[in-house]
Structure formats: C-alpha cells, structure tokens
Design an enzyme around this catalytic site. Structure first.
Site, PDB file in Angstrom:
ATOM      1  N   GLY A   1      53.743  88.119  65.074  1.00  0.00           N
ATOM      2  CA  GLY A   1      54.904  87.220  65.021  1.00  0.00           C
ATOM      3  C   GLY A   1      56.129  87.752  65.719  1.00  0.00           C
ATOM      4  O   GLY A   1      57.258  87.450  65.349  1.00  0.00           O
TER       5      GLY A   1
ATOM      6  N   SER B   1      50.282  87.820  69.706  1.00  0.00           N
ATOM      7  CA  SER B   1      49.202  88.310  68.832  1.00  0.00           C
ATOM      8  C   SER B   1      48.201  87.200  68.495  1.00  0.00           C
ATOM      9  O   SER B   1      46.998  87.459  68.411  1.00  0.00           O
ATOM     10  CB  SER B   1      49.783  88.912  67.553  1.00  0.00           C
ATOM     11  OG  SER B   1      50.526  87.949  66.848  1.00  0.00           O
TER      12      SER B   1
ATOM     13  N   ALA C   1      45.939  86.588  71.534  1.00  0.00           N
ATOM     14  CA  ALA C   1      45.006  87.709  71.706  1.00  0.00           C
ATOM     15  C   ALA C   1      43.877  87.617  70.683  1.00  0.00           C
ATOM     16  O   ALA C   1      42.722  87.926  70.995  1.00  0.00           O
ATOM     17  CB  ALA C   1      45.750  89.036  71.576  1.00  0.00           C
TER      18      ALA C   1
ATOM     19  N   ASP D   1      50.373  82.037  76.709  1.00  0.00           N
ATOM     20  CA  ASP D   1      49.935  83.274  76.046  1.00  0.00           C
ATOM     21  C   ASP D   1      48.422  83.469  76.181  1.00  0.00           C
ATOM     22  O   ASP D   1      47.942  84.571  76.428  1.00  0.00           O
ATOM     23  CB  ASP D   1      50.263  83.224  74.546  1.00  0.00           C
ATOM     24  CG  ASP D   1      51.748  83.324  74.275  1.00  0.00           C
ATOM     25  OD1 ASP D   1      52.533  83.135  75.215  1.00  0.00           O
ATOM     26  OD2 ASP D   1      52.115  83.579  73.113  1.00  0.00           O
TER      27      ASP D   1
HETATM   28  O1  PMV Z   1      56.425  83.657  70.445  1.00  0.00           O
HETATM   29  P1  PMV Z   1      55.216  83.606  71.286  1.00  0.00           P
HETATM   30  O2  PMV Z   1      54.738  84.922  71.738  1.00  0.00           O
HETATM   31  O3  PMV Z   1      54.127  82.827  70.642  1.00  0.00           O
HETATM   32  O4  PMV Z   1      55.615  82.819  72.635  1.00  0.00           O
HETATM   33  C1  PMV Z   1      55.972  81.471  72.590  1.00  0.00           C
HETATM   34  C2  PMV Z   1      56.348  80.998  73.958  1.00  0.00           C
HETATM   35  C3  PMV Z   1      56.917  79.570  73.969  1.00  0.00           C
HETATM   36  O5  PMV Z   1      57.216  79.256  75.323  1.00  0.00           O
HETATM   37  C4  PMV Z   1      58.199  79.472  73.159  1.00  0.00           C
HETATM   38  C5  PMV Z   1      55.924  78.557  73.416  1.00  0.00           C
HETATM   39  C6  PMV Z   1      54.714  78.304  74.314  1.00  0.00           C
HETATM   40  O6  PMV Z   1      53.756  77.738  73.795  1.00  0.00           O
HETATM   41  O7  PMV Z   1      54.739  78.630  75.515  1.00  0.00           O
END
Ligand code: PMV
Length: 291
Positions: free
Chosen positions: A80, A85, A88, A129
């Site tokens: 978080g 994470s 992955a 991600d």
């Molecule tokens: O917080 P994370 O690592 O899940 O990254 C989210 C990235 C966003 O652009 C805010 C949302 C997305 O789905 O791309």
C-alpha cells in the site's frame, strides 16, 4: 510438484492519476518483488504470506479458484505504498499457475490474466502497474485494450525511495480525483503533457529532475499529496536531489528523489537517516519480456 513465479515492484516516474484517463505515463521496475509458490493440495485453497494482507485470500481465490492449492507468498515490497505490491502479487500468481500447468505464458496473456486481481485491490486500475511488473525495465504506457507499451532507455540515474510508512488507499484516491472532474481535467492534461517532456529528458537527469518536481506539484494540486509527502520532497531537494515526487496514488506511501552521482545519493541518504526516514536506493531493473 509445485509452480513458482514473481512480479516486479515499480515506481511511477511521471503520470500517475492522469494515466487512468488515457494520458500516457512512465514507470520503471525496481529490485523489490513478490514471489509466489503454488503446491496442489486437496481441500480449500490456503495462503501463507509475508507480509500478510486481508485481501490476499480473495485475490488468490479470484485467480486460482476456491480449492486445490497451497499458496506461499513472500514479498520484499512494502504494501500500500505506491510501489505496485498488488500488481506484483497478481503477476506472480498468474506466472506460478502457468508454471504449475507447464504453460509458457507470453506477456500479453499474463497481463490479461493478472488484471482481475488488480481490480480487487483498485477498482479502476489503468493497468500501468501490471504492465511494468510483467515486463520490467522502464516503459511508456497508455491505457487501452490492449494498452500501448513502449520500452524506454533511462539514463544512468538512480533514485532514493523515501517511505512515509503510511498506507495510501489507491481506490479511494482514484475515486476522489474522479469526483473532481471536469474541474481537475486541465491538471490531468498538464501531467500528461509533462510525460512527453520526461521521455525527451530520460537520458539527462539534470533536465529530468525539475520535471519530476513539477509532476509532484501538479499531484499536490490534485489533492493526492500529504504534508508528510511534501515534507519528504522538500527534504530531498534541500539535500541536493535533482527532483523529487510522490509515486503512485499518494495519500501516504512513498516519494522518491532523483540523483545522478554517488555524492548526491549519499547526501539524500544521510538526510533521510538524520530524520529517521526509511529509504532504499534503486535503479530500473529487468527488461521488456524478461521472465
Ligand atoms: O498506488 P499504486 O502503486 O497502486 O499506483 C496507482 C497509480 C494510479 O495512476 C493512481 C492508478 C492507476 O491505476 O494507474
């Protein structure tokens, strides 16, 4: 008999939040990852995980079904914190299942199978991600079915990750930006435009750095930064970082600082140590299509 797989963690160099609405973004894989081992066993699927998260069992059951597996998950990624994470985890689970079935899975199929897991955690994920967790390296990404992906070649810079140790709720933050539209659309557009300038500056940390700081200010204008994240960005810049920003959804999680020499890296690390900020130095790892 068992199957295993892994997924890279990531940082977003530029473009988070705007990427949800079709603007491009750049992300890179880091040397922190999640590894999954699957062993077939009779009865309900069970999960052993370090670190643990209450949503893991739901994610595992979504991808593998209610019965038939013993799942072992080990991750060096903080949960978080905007380091991917959950992506992955999905990628590692999909790869472990394919490994167990003796299936040779290409990156596009891995992406399609891992996205349902990401939706459990994030509701409306862009897929950024998951894409970088599969491919490694540094990628230019635009949302779509399928997404558009371009491998990029970063310069010899590195980053110092600075951890607030606070958990950000990605789904809630994405929803809060959505609620601000269309008022926030010019800010999202400005973030998207910044990504193009980052691509052109990827080989030159002195040009890239100020663009990252500009990205942070635009994210703060969107309301997804916190005073703690702003404070870490300030700490990094005062220590000599070429640029700094939050990474991921915000609301907690990590910021990172750009450095182009051992000396600058050491200065930022030293400032983090003095303030008791957990930190990690890394560079983009892996490459497109790497297993
Ligand atoms: O917080 P994370 O690592 O899940 O990254 C989210 C990235 C966003 O652009 C805010 C949302 C997305 O789905 O791309």
């Amino acid at each position: 008999m068992s199957g295993s797989g892994f997924g890279y963690g990531k940082l977003i160099l530029c473009g988070e939040h705007a990427v949800v609405y079709g603007h491009p973004a750049i992300a890179f894989a880091v040397d922190l990852r999640t590894e999954v081992t699957l062993t077939p066993c009779p009865g309900p699927t069970s999960v052993w995980a370090r670190p643990d998260d209450s949503r893991l069992l739901e994610a595992v059951k979504t991808l593998l079904g209610e019965e038939g597996h013993e799942v072992r998950i080990v991750s060096s990624l903080p949960l978080g914190r905007g380091m991917g994470s959950s992506a992955a985890l999905g990628v590692a689970l999909v790869r472990a299942a394919a490994d167990l079935a003796g299936e040779d899975l290409d990156p596009d199929s891995t992406y399609r199978r891992a996205m349902p897991c990401e939706r459990i955690f994030h509701g409306n994920p862009s897929g950024l991600d998951v894409a970088v967790s599969i491919r490694g390296g540094c990628i230019h990404f635009t949302r779509g079915e399928p997404p558009s992906l371009l491998p990029l070649r970063p310069g010899p810079w590195r980053v110092v990750v600075l951890d607030t140790e606070e958990v950000g709720d990605t789904a809630a933050l994405v929803a809060s930006v959505a609620a601000g539209r269309p008022g926030v659309d010019p800010t999202l557009h400005a973030i998207g435009a910044l990504v193009g300038r980052c691509v052109d500056s990827l080989g030159d940390a002195r040009r890239l750095g100020p663009l990252l700081t500009e990205n942070h200010l635009l994210l703060a204008a969107l309301g997804v930064s916190t005073s703690h994240l702003d404070d870490l960005v300030r700490l990094a810049l005062e220590a000599g970082a070429l640029g700094a920003k939050l990474s991921g959804a915000g609301g907690g999680g990590v910021a990172f600082a750009l450095a182009d020499s051992d000396r600058t890296t050491e200065q930022i690390r030293e400032a983090a140590v003095q303030r008791g900020v957990p930190h990690h130095v890394c560079r983009p790892v892996g490459s497109r299509g790497a297993p």
